[in-house]
Design a protein around this motif. Structure first.
Motif, PDB file in Angstrom:
ATOM      1  N   SER A 388       0.843  -1.196   0.000  1.00 26.69           N
ATOM      2  CA  SER A 388       0.000   0.000   0.000  1.00 26.69           C
ATOM      3  C   SER A 388       0.875   1.241   0.000  1.00 26.69           C
ATOM      4  CB  SER A 388      -0.927   0.002   1.211  1.00 26.69           C
ATOM      5  OG  SER A 388      -0.174   0.019   2.405  1.00 26.69           O
ATOM      6  N   HIS A 389       0.278   2.367  -0.293  1.00 25.76           N
ATOM      7  CA  HIS A 389       0.969   3.656  -0.345  1.00 25.76           C
ATOM      8  C   HIS A 389       0.281   4.588   0.656  1.00 25.76           C
ATOM      9  CE1 HIS A 389       3.321   2.793  -4.071  1.00 25.76           C
ATOM     10  NE2 HIS A 389       2.371   1.881  -4.187  1.00 25.76           N
ATOM     11  N   PRO A 390       0.764   4.633   1.888  1.00 21.71           N
ATOM     12  CA  PRO A 390       0.055   5.360   2.954  1.00 21.71           C
ATOM     13  C   PRO A 390      -0.096   6.851   2.688  1.00 21.71           C
ATOM     14  CG  PRO A 390       2.216   4.608   3.703  1.00 21.71           C
ATOM     15  CD  PRO A 390       1.955   3.932   2.401  1.00 21.71           C
ATOM     16  N   LEU A 391       0.891   7.472   2.027  1.00 22.27           N
ATOM     17  CA  LEU A 391       0.766   8.906   1.761  1.00 22.27           C
ATOM     18  C   LEU A 391      -0.353   9.178   0.750  1.00 22.27           C
ATOM     19  CD1 LEU A 391       4.498  10.075   1.650  1.00 22.27           C
ATOM     20  CD2 LEU A 391       2.845  10.276   3.526  1.00 22.27           C
ATOM     21  N   LEU A 392      -0.491   8.297  -0.224  1.00 29.62           N
ATOM     22  CA  LEU A 392      -1.579   8.451  -1.178  1.00 29.62           C
ATOM     23  C   LEU A 392      -2.922   8.239  -0.483  1.00 29.62           C
ATOM     24  CD1 LEU A 392      -2.417   8.863  -4.154  1.00 29.62           C
ATOM     25  CD2 LEU A 392      -2.306   6.366  -4.409  1.00 29.62           C
ATOM     26  N   ALA A 393      -3.005   7.229   0.382  1.00 25.76           N
ATOM     27  CA  ALA A 393      -4.246   6.982   1.123  1.00 25.76           C
ATOM     28  C   ALA A 393      -4.604   8.179   1.995  1.00 25.76           C
ATOM     29  CB  ALA A 393      -4.099   5.721   1.972  1.00 25.76           C
ATOM     30  N   ARG A 394      -3.596   8.800   2.603  1.00 23.18           N
ATOM     31  CA  ARG A 394      -3.870   9.978   3.428  1.00 23.18           C
ATOM     32  C   ARG A 394      -4.403  11.124   2.570  1.00 23.18           C
ATOM     33  NH1 ARG A 394       0.814  12.633   7.103  1.00 23.18           N
ATOM     34  NH2 ARG A 394       1.554  13.333   5.058  1.00 23.18           N
ATOM     35  N   ARG A 398      -8.185  13.015   2.985  1.00 22.64           N
ATOM     36  CA  ARG A 398      -8.455  14.453   3.056  1.00 22.64           C
ATOM     37  C   ARG A 398      -9.391  14.890   1.932  1.00 22.64           C
ATOM     38  NH1 ARG A 398      -2.262  16.631   4.138  1.00 22.64           N
ATOM     39  NH2 ARG A 398      -2.123  15.992   6.327  1.00 22.64           N
ATOM     40  N   LEU A 399      -9.141  14.408   0.723  1.00 26.13           N
ATOM     41  CA  LEU A 399      -9.959  14.796  -0.419  1.00 26.13           C
ATOM     42  C   LEU A 399     -11.406  14.356  -0.238  1.00 26.13           C
ATOM     43  CD1 LEU A 399     -10.312  15.872  -3.313  1.00 26.13           C
ATOM     44  CD2 LEU A 399      -9.565  13.620  -4.135  1.00 26.13           C
ATOM     45  N   LEU A 400     -11.615  13.087   0.108  1.00 26.19           N
ATOM     46  CA  LEU A 400     -12.980  12.589   0.207  1.00 26.19           C
ATOM     47  C   LEU A 400     -13.708  13.154   1.414  1.00 26.19           C
ATOM     48  CD1 LEU A 400     -12.596   8.881  -0.931  1.00 26.19           C
ATOM     49  CD2 LEU A 400     -12.889  10.958  -2.267  1.00 26.19           C
ATOM     50  N   ASN A 401     -12.979  13.458   2.472  1.00 23.25           N
ATOM     51  CA  ASN A 401     -13.604  14.145   3.601  1.00 23.25           C
ATOM     52  C   ASN A 401     -14.110  15.520   3.184  1.00 23.25           C
ATOM     53  OD1 ASN A 401     -14.146  14.424   6.595  1.00 23.25           O
ATOM     54  ND2 ASN A 401     -12.719  16.119   6.303  1.00 23.25           N
ATOM     55  N   LEU A 473      -7.512  31.747   4.252  1.00 25.94           N
ATOM     56  CA  LEU A 473      -7.648  30.825   3.146  1.00 25.94           C
ATOM     57  C   LEU A 473      -6.963  29.521   3.538  1.00 25.94           C
ATOM     58  CD1 LEU A 473      -8.296  33.573   1.874  1.00 25.94           C
ATOM     59  CD2 LEU A 473      -7.128  32.810  -0.205  1.00 25.94           C
ATOM     60  N   CYS A 474      -7.759  28.494   3.833  1.00 23.14           N
ATOM     61  CA  CYS A 474      -7.244  27.201   4.307  1.00 23.14           C
ATOM     62  C   CYS A 474      -7.105  26.243   3.131  1.00 23.14           C
ATOM     63  CB  CYS A 474      -8.185  26.594   5.328  1.00 23.14           C
ATOM     64  SG  CYS A 474      -8.444  27.599   6.789  1.00 23.14           S
ATOM     65  N   ASP A 475      -5.909  25.737   2.907  1.00 23.30           N
ATOM     66  CA  ASP A 475      -5.693  24.705   1.909  1.00 23.30           C
ATOM     67  C   ASP A 475      -6.052  23.369   2.547  1.00 23.30           C
ATOM     68  OD1 ASP A 475      -4.835  22.832   0.081  1.00 23.30           O
ATOM     69  OD2 ASP A 475      -2.964  23.850  -0.393  1.00 23.30           O
ATOM     70  N   LEU A 476      -7.188  22.811   2.174  1.00 20.96           N
ATOM     71  CA  LEU A 476      -7.731  21.647   2.857  1.00 20.96           C
ATOM     72  C   LEU A 476      -6.998  20.358   2.532  1.00 20.96           C
ATOM     73  CD1 LEU A 476     -11.464  22.613   2.365  1.00 20.96           C
ATOM     74  CD2 LEU A 476     -10.112  22.837   4.451  1.00 20.96           C
ATOM     75  N   LEU A 477      -6.201  20.339   1.474  1.00 25.06           N
ATOM     76  CA  LEU A 477      -5.435  19.146   1.139  1.00 25.06           C
ATOM     77  C   LEU A 477      -4.071  19.137   1.817  1.00 25.06           C
ATOM     78  CD1 LEU A 477      -6.264  18.749  -2.661  1.00 25.06           C
ATOM     79  CD2 LEU A 477      -7.334  17.637  -0.699  1.00 25.06           C
ATOM     80  N   ARG A 478      -3.564  20.319   2.145  1.00 22.44           N
ATOM     81  CA  ARG A 478      -2.257  20.400   2.818  1.00 22.44           C
ATOM     82  C   ARG A 478      -2.380  20.785   4.286  1.00 22.44           C
ATOM     83  NH1 ARG A 478      -0.552  21.889  -2.351  1.00 22.44           N
ATOM     84  NH2 ARG A 478       1.346  20.823  -3.020  1.00 22.44           N
ATOM     85  N   GLU A 479      -3.572  21.167   4.700  1.00 23.00           N
ATOM     86  CA  GLU A 479      -3.816  21.604   6.070  1.00 23.00           C
ATOM     87  C   GLU A 479      -2.909  22.782   6.443  1.00 23.00           C
ATOM     88  OE1 GLU A 479      -3.424  18.056   8.417  1.00 23.00           O
ATOM     89  OE2 GLU A 479      -5.460  17.394   7.946  1.00 23.00           O
ATOM     90  N   SER A 480      -2.856  23.748   5.534  1.00 26.90           N
ATOM     91  CA  SER A 480      -2.110  24.982   5.773  1.00 26.90           C
ATOM     92  C   SER A 480      -3.043  26.148   5.470  1.00 26.90           C
ATOM     93  CB  SER A 480      -0.863  25.046   4.889  1.00 26.90           C
ATOM     94  OG  SER A 480      -1.228  25.022   3.512  1.00 26.90           O
ATOM     95  N   GLN A 504      -4.979  22.402  -5.014  1.00 25.80           N
ATOM     96  CA  GLN A 504      -5.275  23.179  -3.819  1.00 25.80           C
ATOM     97  C   GLN A 504      -6.786  23.387  -3.758  1.00 25.80           C
ATOM     98  OE1 GLN A 504      -3.035  26.830  -4.096  1.00 25.80           O
ATOM     99  NE2 GLN A 504      -1.048  25.806  -3.908  1.00 25.80           N
ATOM    100  N   ILE A 505      -7.344  23.162  -2.593  1.00 26.69           N
ATOM    101  CA  ILE A 505      -8.749  23.484  -2.345  1.00 26.69           C
ATOM    102  C   ILE A 505      -8.759  24.481  -1.201  1.00 26.69           C
ATOM    103  CG2 ILE A 505     -11.027  22.608  -1.730  1.00 26.69           C
ATOM    104  CD1 ILE A 505     -10.196  19.886  -2.764  1.00 26.69           C
ATOM    105  N   LEU A 506      -9.024  25.736  -1.528  1.00 27.48           N
ATOM    106  CA  LEU A 506      -8.963  26.812  -0.546  1.00 27.48           C
ATOM    107  C   LEU A 506     -10.363  27.121  -0.025  1.00 27.48           C
ATOM    108  CD1 LEU A 506      -6.477  29.246  -2.338  1.00 27.48           C
ATOM    109  CD2 LEU A 506      -5.966  27.407  -0.719  1.00 27.48           C
ATOM    110  N   ARG A 507     -10.509  27.006   1.281  1.00 27.91           N
ATOM    111  CA  ARG A 507     -11.755  27.381   1.942  1.00 27.91           C
ATOM    112  C   ARG A 507     -11.596  28.777   2.522  1.00 27.91           C
ATOM    113  NH1 ARG A 507     -12.701  23.662   6.612  1.00 27.91           N
ATOM    114  NH2 ARG A 507     -11.438  25.199   7.740  1.00 27.91           N
TER     115      ARG A 507
END
Length: 515
Positions: A388-394, A398-401, A473-480, A504-507
């Motif tokens: 498995s590729h844990p970083l990809l799963a992580r 985040r994306l599906l959440n 502006l929160c980048d929801l995929l990087r949590e920054s 980038q998905i900015l909220r």
């Protein structure tokens, strides 16, 4: 004005009241999944007793529906045909044996759930367990063909494309003789599409025959008793024009109504909430939507993503919004190579973010979220173990959440055009950008499918509600996050500097004022 049917205009008790506007669908290779669970739990797992922890995991990913691929009975003829190709399956499963080969999931002998998978009662229990978690169930329907030993080949040979004994003698790869107790039965054509050789394990149905159409309605009503939606295999092959061209039939003598125009309304008389999803190619998506489908495959976008055609992708997303809403997008499924093989881990991330945040439906495939590389033939029921590729799963977590947010279901989508920061910097052309708005929430999505850093500014001057406030502006995929002044954004736009192969998905969150 859109020429497509508006599913939102249906009565309140029909499809739009039970299916979300932006469904996230997960395809499971049923037999492979259950065998893997049986090894994991050291006991036989069927659809009747899938452990609660596994169901909870499906719910935790946020899937709206599970598509169980390959639940229908395949039969002896299907298996016998598949065993001729055991050597080919070794590419996916080096230690494959005869026991691993039930035959093609798309050469169906009977629309009854395989007993080894739990039968009809097991499927009912699985569906109920999914429903308790808010997840719907999708099953397959194959309109174009059935297995060569399907009972219709003996009882209703008139449902099939027929040939003469001379056709069978001259082209045995295109025709077969149906079995009858007293000897050989009708000569029947093997199923095919117009661009490939015949599928030797199938019998070609006659899309024009009224008896076949009635039997198809009965079959789909029975399927609809057991699920919430149906994925129709190669749905365009049954269109009058396509069928006439494929089989040299006189188009002028085709039925007055097209196949799906006759089938879908009749099924919806019994199952008004049933979702119809079409596998379709050859630019026939609009036609199938017109004939009643809710979603059609967006194979063109998949091809453009795989080829890195950024300009063509932008043109694709300029289509009518109702059409975009009726697409189902993917970067892998059981027919396509694994995303890890085509995109790799880096290119996969922005491609996945794109398909999951556009209007319409998104399809994810078993093994995609953990980075599996081996594409499994639909004729086998076991897969090899893979890392498995844990970083990809992580990333997918985040994306599906994020895409579970109501903004993607009820919000307003708008394409945005990135602008060059400097005349000598053309990297802005590599970026795809769009926004979502719902009530007082907003998202800005930026996709960089290229292999270079890309810079641009984005005009958001129509967002007057930004004025007089400070925003985080929160980048929801990087949590920054970064802070920006709303009035500055309205005057100067948003400056973007996006790494290669990233999303980038900015909220936009209102921030407390500086003290």
């Amino acid at each position: 004005m859109s020429l497509l049917p508006d599913i939102r205009a249906r009565p309140a008790e029909t499809l739009s009241s039970v299916w979300p506007a932006h469904p996230l669908i997960y395809e499971i290779n049923t037999w492979v999944w259950l065998r893997r669970l049986s090894r994991k739990y050291q006991r036989q797992i069927t659809l009747a007793n899938v452990p609660a922890a596994e169901l909870a995991e499906l719910a935790a990913w946020g899937f709206d529906a599970v598509w169980l691929m390959g639940v229908w009975h395949r039969g002896k003829a299907t298996r016998h045909s598949a065993l001729n190709y055991l050597h080919e399956y070794r590419q996916a499963l080096p230690d494959v044996t005869d026991a691993d080969v039930p035959g093609s999931a798309y050469a169906i002998r009977d629309y009854q759930v395989e007993r080894e998978l739990g039968g009809r009662a097991g499927l009912a229990r699985f569906r109920e367990a999914l429903s308790d978690l808010g997840i719907k169930l999708i099953l397959d329907f194959v309109p174009n063909h059935v297995a060569t030993d399907h009972r219709w080949t003996r009882e209703h040979p008139e449902y099939f494309m027929r040939g003469a004994r001379s056709d069978l003698d001259a082209r045995p790869s295109d025709f077969f003789a149906a079995d009858k107790p007293a000897g050989k039965g009708a000569v029947i054509a093997r199923g095919r599409d117009p661009y490939f050789p015949a599928w030797i394990d199938t019998a070609q149905l006659d899309a024009f025959h009224p008896g076949l159409r009635g039997a198809a309605v009965d079959t789909l009503v029975n399927i609809g008793d057991q699920c919430d939606g149906v994925r129709c295999d190669m749905a365009m092959l049954m269109l009058n024009a396509v069928f006439a061209d494929t089989w040299n039939r006189d188009a002028d003598n085709s039925p007055s109504s097209d196949y799906w125009q006759a089938i879908i309304p009749a099924v919806r008389d019994r199952h008004p909430q049933m979702l119809f999803m079409a596998e379709v190619y050859w630019d026939l998506e609009h036609e199938l939507l017109r004939q009643g489908f809710d979603y059609t495959y967006d194979k063109r976008l998949y091809d453009r993503l795989a080829n890195g055609e950024i300009g063509a992708i932008k043109s694709h997303l300029a289509a009518d919004l109702d059409f975009l809403r009726a697409n189902i997008r993917f970067i892998e499924n059981h027919d396509e190579p694994r995303a890890m093989e085509i995109f790799g881990e880096d290119r996969q991330r922005p491609a996945a973010a794109l398909i999951c945040t556009l209007p319409g439906a998104a399809l994810l495939h078993q093994g995609q979220l953990s980075g599996r590389r081996i594409k499994l033939p639909v004729q086998i029921n076991r897969g090899a173990e893979e890392n498995s590729h844990p970083l990809l799963a992580r990333f997918y977590r985040r994306l599906l959440n994020e895409v579970r947010s109501e903004i993607y279901r009820a919000g307003r989508w708008q394409s945005r055009e990135p602008q060059a920061i400097h005349s000598h910097d053309s990297t802005h052309a590599e970026l795809i950008a769009y926004t979502w708005q719902h009530d007082e929430t907003a998202r800005l999505v930026i996709i960089n499918l290229s292999g270079e850093w890309s810079r641009a500014w984005l005009d958001l001057s129509d967002w007057r509600w930004l004025a007089g406030r400070r925003w985080r502006l929160c980048d929801l995929l990087r949590e920054s996050f970064v802070f920006q002044d709303g009035d500055s954004i309205l005057r100067e736009g948003v400056l973007l500097e996006v790494p290669p192969h990233s999303a980038q998905i900015l909220r936009f969150d209102q921030a407390a004022p500086d003290l």
